[in-house]
Scaffold this motif. Structure first.
Motif, PDB file in Angstrom:
ATOM      1  N   ASN A  78       0.834  -1.203   0.000  1.00 29.09           N
ATOM      2  CA  ASN A  78       0.000   0.000   0.000  1.00 29.09           C
ATOM      3  C   ASN A  78       0.871   1.256   0.000  1.00 29.09           C
ATOM      4  OD1 ASN A  78      -2.371   1.526   2.299  1.00 29.09           O
ATOM      5  ND2 ASN A  78      -2.530   1.393   0.094  1.00 29.09           N
ATOM      6  N   GLY A  81       2.341   2.217  -3.366  1.00 27.15           N
ATOM      7  CA  GLY A  81       1.471   2.807  -4.377  1.00 27.15           C
ATOM      8  C   GLY A  81       0.374   1.886  -4.870  1.00 27.15           C
ATOM      9  N   ASP A  83      -3.401   0.139  -4.261  1.00 31.77           N
ATOM     10  CA  ASP A  83      -4.654   0.089  -3.527  1.00 31.77           C
ATOM     11  C   ASP A  83      -4.972  -1.373  -3.237  1.00 31.77           C
ATOM     12  OD1 ASP A  83      -5.462   2.732  -3.124  1.00 31.77           O
ATOM     13  OD2 ASP A  83      -6.278   2.914  -5.146  1.00 31.77           O
ATOM     14  N   GLN A 177      -4.957   5.242  -2.611  1.00 35.44           N
ATOM     15  CA  GLN A 177      -3.769   5.774  -3.265  1.00 35.44           C
ATOM     16  C   GLN A 177      -4.059   6.575  -4.541  1.00 35.44           C
ATOM     17  OE1 GLN A 177      -0.893   6.259  -2.379  1.00 35.44           O
ATOM     18  NE2 GLN A 177      -0.030   4.648  -1.103  1.00 35.44           N
ATOM     19  N   GLU A 182      -5.154  13.253  -2.635  1.00 26.68           N
ATOM     20  CA  GLU A 182      -4.043  13.664  -1.779  1.00 26.68           C
ATOM     21  C   GLU A 182      -4.208  15.106  -1.318  1.00 26.68           C
ATOM     22  OE1 GLU A 182       0.629  14.517  -2.463  1.00 26.68           O
ATOM     23  OE2 GLU A 182      -0.025  12.455  -2.873  1.00 26.68           O
ATOM     24  N   ARG A 187      -2.826  10.783   2.068  1.00 22.57           N
ATOM     25  CA  ARG A 187      -3.922  10.128   1.365  1.00 22.57           C
ATOM     26  C   ARG A 187      -4.967   9.664   2.387  1.00 22.57           C
ATOM     27  NH1 ARG A 187      -1.628   8.515  -3.767  1.00 22.57           N
ATOM     28  NH2 ARG A 187      -0.238  10.249  -4.265  1.00 22.57           N
TER      29      ARG A 187
END
Length: 240
Positions: A78, A81, A83, A177, A182, A187
Motif C-alpha cells: 500500500n 502505491g 490500492d 492511493q 491527496e 492520502r
C-alpha cells in the motif's frame, strides 16, 4: 519464558489496520476472500495476490485470519502505491457493492426498499461504499437477477456506471492511493462506519425478496408519474 519466545509488539499503524479489518470482517462474515492489489503508479502492475497459489496451481482464497496475517505485507505494498481490495467469496451469499453513495441516499434506499447494508465505509472524502448481503437462490436466472439488482441500486443510490454482482471493494484501514485525493502529502484512510451497520443478512434479504421490493418501488414510481401527468393535463385544460 525465553525472551525469543515472546511475541514482538506490533507497530501502531499495523494494529490500527488489523482492528479495521476485524471490524470489516465482523460485518461481512464471508468464508473466504480474494485479495487484489491495484497499481496507482506507472511502474507497478496490478495483480491478484492468490493467483496460482492454491492447490494444483488454482487461485488461493484467504480466510479472515490469513488476511490479518498478510496485513504487514499488504501495508508495505500500500505504501509503495498499491490500492488493496478484497472480494468476499461465498457459495451461499451475494455481496452487493453500492459505490460512491452518501448518507442521504443510503437512508432513502432503506426507507423506500427496506434493503439494509451490513457494512458502510468511507472510501474517500464524502464517498461511501455500502455492502449489501443477499442470500443466493437457486434458478437459471439467479446470476442475471443479481447483476440487474446491482445495476438498479447503483443507478438509484450510487454510481450509475457500476455493474456486476461480483466486485472488489477496498480493504478497511488502508490508504486510498488515488492521487486526486491527496491533501497536504497525505492520502485518505478507508474507514468502516459501524454506526450505520443495521442488520445481518437474513430472510428479509434473499435475492428474491430484494427484487420484489425493487419491483414494488418501480410500480409506485410509475403510479406517481401517471397521477402527475393526469394532474398536469387537467391543469392545462383548465387554463384554456
Amino acid at each position: 519464558m525465553d525472551s525469543g519466545d515472546q511475541q514482538k509488539p506490533i507497530a501502531p499503524h499495523l494494529a490500527a489496520k488489523q482492528h479495521a479489518w476485524r471490524a470489516q470482517h465482523e460485518a461481512l462474515q464471508a468464508p473466504a476472500y480474494r485479495i487484489t492489489l491495484t497499481a496507482r503508479r506507472e511502474e507497478l502492475k496490478t495483480y491478484n495476490h492468490g493467483k496460482s497459489k492454491g492447490i494444483e496451481g488454482q487461485e488461493k482464497f484467504y480466510t479472515a485470519q490469513e488476511v490479518q496475517e498478510l496485513i504487514p505485507q499488504l501495508s508495505r505494498q500500500n505504501a509503495r502505491g498499491y490500492d488493496i481490495y478484497v472480494t468476499p467469496i461465498s457459495e451461499q451469499q451475494h455481496y452487493i457493492v453500492l459505490d460512491d453513495s452518501d448518507p442521504e441516499r443510503l437512508q432513502q434506499m432503506q426507507q423506500r426498499t427496506g434493503i439494509k447494508p451490513v457494512l458502510v465505509q468511507e472510501s474517500s472524502p464524502g464517498n461511501l461504499q455500502a455492502i449489501i448481503v443477499a442470500d443466493k437462490v437457486q434458478g437459471k436466472h439467479e446470476q442475471s437477477n443479481a447483476n440487474y439488482l446491482v445495476q438498479y441500486l447503483n443507478k438509484q443510490y450510487g454510481d450509475p456506471k457500476f455493474t456486476g454482482v461480483v466486485h472488489p471493494f477496498r480493504l478497511a484501514g488502508f490508504m486510498n492511493q488515488k492521487q486526486q485525493y491527496e491533501q497536504n502529502d497525505r492520502r485518505p484512510i478507508v474507514r468502516p462506519r459501524p454506526s450505520v451497520v443495521t442488520c445481518r443478512p437474513g430472510s428479509d434479504q434473499t435475492l428474491n425478496a430484494m427484487l420484489e421490493k425493487q419491483r414494488e418501488q418501480q410500480a409506485e414510481q410509475q403510479q406517481r408519474r401517471k397521477v402527475q401527468e393526469r394532474t398536469q393535463r387537467i391543469e392545462s385544460f383548465n387554463e384554456h
